[in-house]
Motif scaffolding. Structure first.
Motif, mmCIF file in Angstrom:
data_model
loop_
_atom_site.group_PDB
_atom_site.id
_atom_site.type_symbol
_atom_site.label_atom_id
_atom_site.label_comp_id
_atom_site.label_asym_id
_atom_site.label_seq_id
_atom_site.Cartn_x
_atom_site.Cartn_y
_atom_site.Cartn_z
ATOM 1 N N TRP A 383 -6.912 1.233 -6.078
ATOM 2 C CA TRP A 383 -5.476 1.344 -6.245
ATOM 3 C C TRP A 383 -4.960 0.554 -7.442
ATOM 4 C CZ3 TRP A 383 -3.427 5.253 -3.992
ATOM 5 C CH2 TRP A 383 -3.954 5.720 -2.785
ATOM 6 N N GLU A 384 -5.443 -0.663 -7.628
ATOM 7 C CA GLU A 384 -4.951 -1.475 -8.741
ATOM 8 C C GLU A 384 -5.255 -0.825 -10.088
ATOM 9 O OE1 GLU A 384 -2.989 -4.068 -8.753
ATOM 10 O OE2 GLU A 384 -2.861 -3.870 -6.578
ATOM 11 N N PHE A 387 -2.868 2.105 -10.542
ATOM 12 C CA PHE A 387 -1.545 1.666 -10.960
ATOM 13 C C PHE A 387 -1.545 1.319 -12.451
ATOM 14 C CE2 PHE A 387 -1.055 -0.112 -6.396
ATOM 15 C CZ PHE A 387 -0.684 1.139 -5.934
ATOM 16 N N ARG A 397 3.274 2.144 -8.208
ATOM 17 C CA ARG A 397 3.078 1.089 -7.204
ATOM 18 C C ARG A 397 4.193 1.110 -6.166
ATOM 19 N NH1 ARG A 397 0.215 -3.642 -7.061
ATOM 20 N NH2 ARG A 397 -0.352 -3.477 -9.260
ATOM 21 N N HIS A 400 3.725 3.989 -3.666
ATOM 22 C CA HIS A 400 2.590 3.718 -2.765
ATOM 23 C C HIS A 400 2.954 2.666 -1.725
ATOM 24 C CE1 HIS A 400 -1.006 1.378 -1.580
ATOM 25 N NE2 HIS A 400 -1.576 2.573 -1.500
ATOM 26 N N ASP A 401 3.592 1.589 -2.183
ATOM 27 C CA ASP A 401 3.848 0.450 -1.299
ATOM 28 C C ASP A 401 5.001 0.691 -0.327
ATOM 29 O OD1 ASP A 401 1.786 -0.749 -2.584
ATOM 30 O OD2 ASP A 401 3.005 -2.198 -3.700
#
Length: 435
Positions: A383-384, A387, A397, A400-401
């Motif tokens: 994921w990082e 992003f 981000r 997603h969050d």
């Protein structure tokens, strides 16, 4: 080293300039390849000698597609701090060029601030500024004053200037004979020059005194953006005789500019149905001898106020894939009001997506590297990394969050049924379960 006045003159003398070295490195081509393109007028590096801090970028149909951001103060919205915040956002997001279209306030002070602070190429439309600078009625501006305002913008360090040289008396007469457009003349600069000619009975000074304009551009190495005063402002008006006749005139002026080693880009539409865009790009390449094409969109439908960054991105992708070199962004505020900072952000992202999609279609060197890296990150469910590789990392981000999955290596769309997650497990010899 031999002296040269412009990037084009240097290229024709066989000289590779420092600007060519930098721009070629960005394009993953040799400086000699870029020099040859500039010598032929197929690429330009807008870089005024007085714009000391700019990062040179090359514009041409065989190079990566560049994007421009319009901003500037108006009578109703004249907060310079807000405009400078837009400039900072544009540079943060990687805009290749910024055009100041201010029509109110201390326009020269704002231009000088931009020239002192911005690394992006800087553009302007001197016709707009004439009414502000001279502070008198349109019909009272003299032919010499029109030329003088262009000189002032060049002195202020602006790298390219859009000037509507093709709106001459012949073009105006054709427009008047064939009044079958829905939206008439929608170019702000073109309409001002048309009105000035109608009221004074005089020829467009930028057309009549074109050689003097070229001397201004040559002295400062300003790239001349030949404005399309007759660009279509609606899909109904696209590709009509008025637009094409002006394009023919712009092609003739292009050859005259090249004869003085002045770099040229050509402005294009506008609004245009999707099925006309590719042929319009090819027509421009023929009539304007392959000079880089700079398009506003084109917007492929007229019914989407609030979403014209999308209608523009659709048209811009097709245009760039078929030869346009330079996309002018369009924001969600188009046709509605002066864009705010969020509008600028959204317009830039849409234009960058269009430009990159076109670069993939054109097989621009290394354009696909970015996509490949994103695909690898998705396969690894990293994921990082996803992003960081996103064209708009903050938005990716945030979305997603807002609704995270309880399963680390999945999102709430698929959860434990995530194809990436399950393929990784099974290929690693692990058990895939439905829980």
């Amino acid at each position: 080293m031999m002296a040269y006045a412009t990037q084009m003159e240097a290229a024709r003398l066989g000289i590779v300039t420092p600007e060519m070295e930098i721009a070629a490195g960005d394009e993953h081509i040799s400086a000699e390849q870029l020099r040859a393109l500039i010598a032929e007028g197929q690429a330009v590096i807008p870089k005024n000698k007085r714009h000391q801090i700019g990062h040179p970028k090359a514009i041409g149909r065989m190079l990566s597609t560049k994007i421009n951001v319009n901003l500037g103060a108006s009578r109703d919205c004249c907060n310079i701090d807000v405009e400078l915040a837009k400039v900072q956002e544009a540079e943060r997001l990687g805009a290749d060029a910024i055009m100041d279209l201010s029509t109110f306030g201390d326009t020269r002070a704002f231009r000088r601030t931009l020239a002192a602070q911005c690394k992006a190429a800087l553009g302007s439309v001197p016709i707009y500024d004439a009414l502000v600078y001279y502070n008198k009625e349109l019909a009272e501006i003299t032919s010499d004053e029109w030329l003088e305002i262009a000189r002032i913008h060049a002195e202020d360090g602006f790298d390219f200037m859009t000037i509507h040289c093709g709106m001459n008396q012949a073009t105006a007469a054709r427009f008047m004979r064939n009044r079958n457009r829905i939206t008439n003349i929608v170019s702000r600069g073109g309409s001002l020059m048309f009105a000035w000619m109608q009221m004074t009975g005089k020829e467009n000074p930028f057309f009549e005194q074109f050689d003097e304009l070229l001397e201004i551009c040559r002295k400062y190495d300003v790239t001349l953006s030949l404005g399309d005063a007759c660009r279509p402002g609606s899909t109904h008006d696209a590709s009509d005789a008025t637009q094409v006749e002006e394009m023919i005139t712009l092609g003739e002026l292009t050859k005259r500019a090249w004869a003085r080693d002045v770099q040229v880009i050509i402005e294009g539409p506008g609004h245009m149905p999707l099925n006309q865009i590719a042929s319009n790009m090819k027509l421009q390449q023929t009539l304007c001898h392959g000079a880089p094409y700079y398009v506003l969109g084109p917007l492929v439908t007229d019914i989407a106020p609030g979403y014209d960054h999308i209608t523009s991105a659709i048209g811009g992708t097709v245009a760039a894939a078929n030869g346009a070199a330079f996309l002018c962004y369009v924001t969600p505020a188009e046709h509605l009001r002066l864009p705010n900072e969020q509008d600028v952000h959204d317009g830039i992202i849409a234009a960058k997506i269009a430009a990159h999609a076109a670069d993939l279609a054109k097989n621009i060197p290394h354009a696909s590297d970015w996509d490949d890296e994103m695909s690898k990150a998705r396969q690894e469910v990293d994921w990082e990394k996803m992003f960081s590789l996103s064209i708009d990392p903050e938005k990716a981000r945030k979305i997603h969050d807002e609704n995270p999955s309880e399963i680390k290596d999945a999102c709430t769309m698929c959860g434990e049924m995530c194809a990436m997650r399950n393929m990784n497990k099974i290929l690693n010899g692990e058990v895939v379960t439905a829980k």
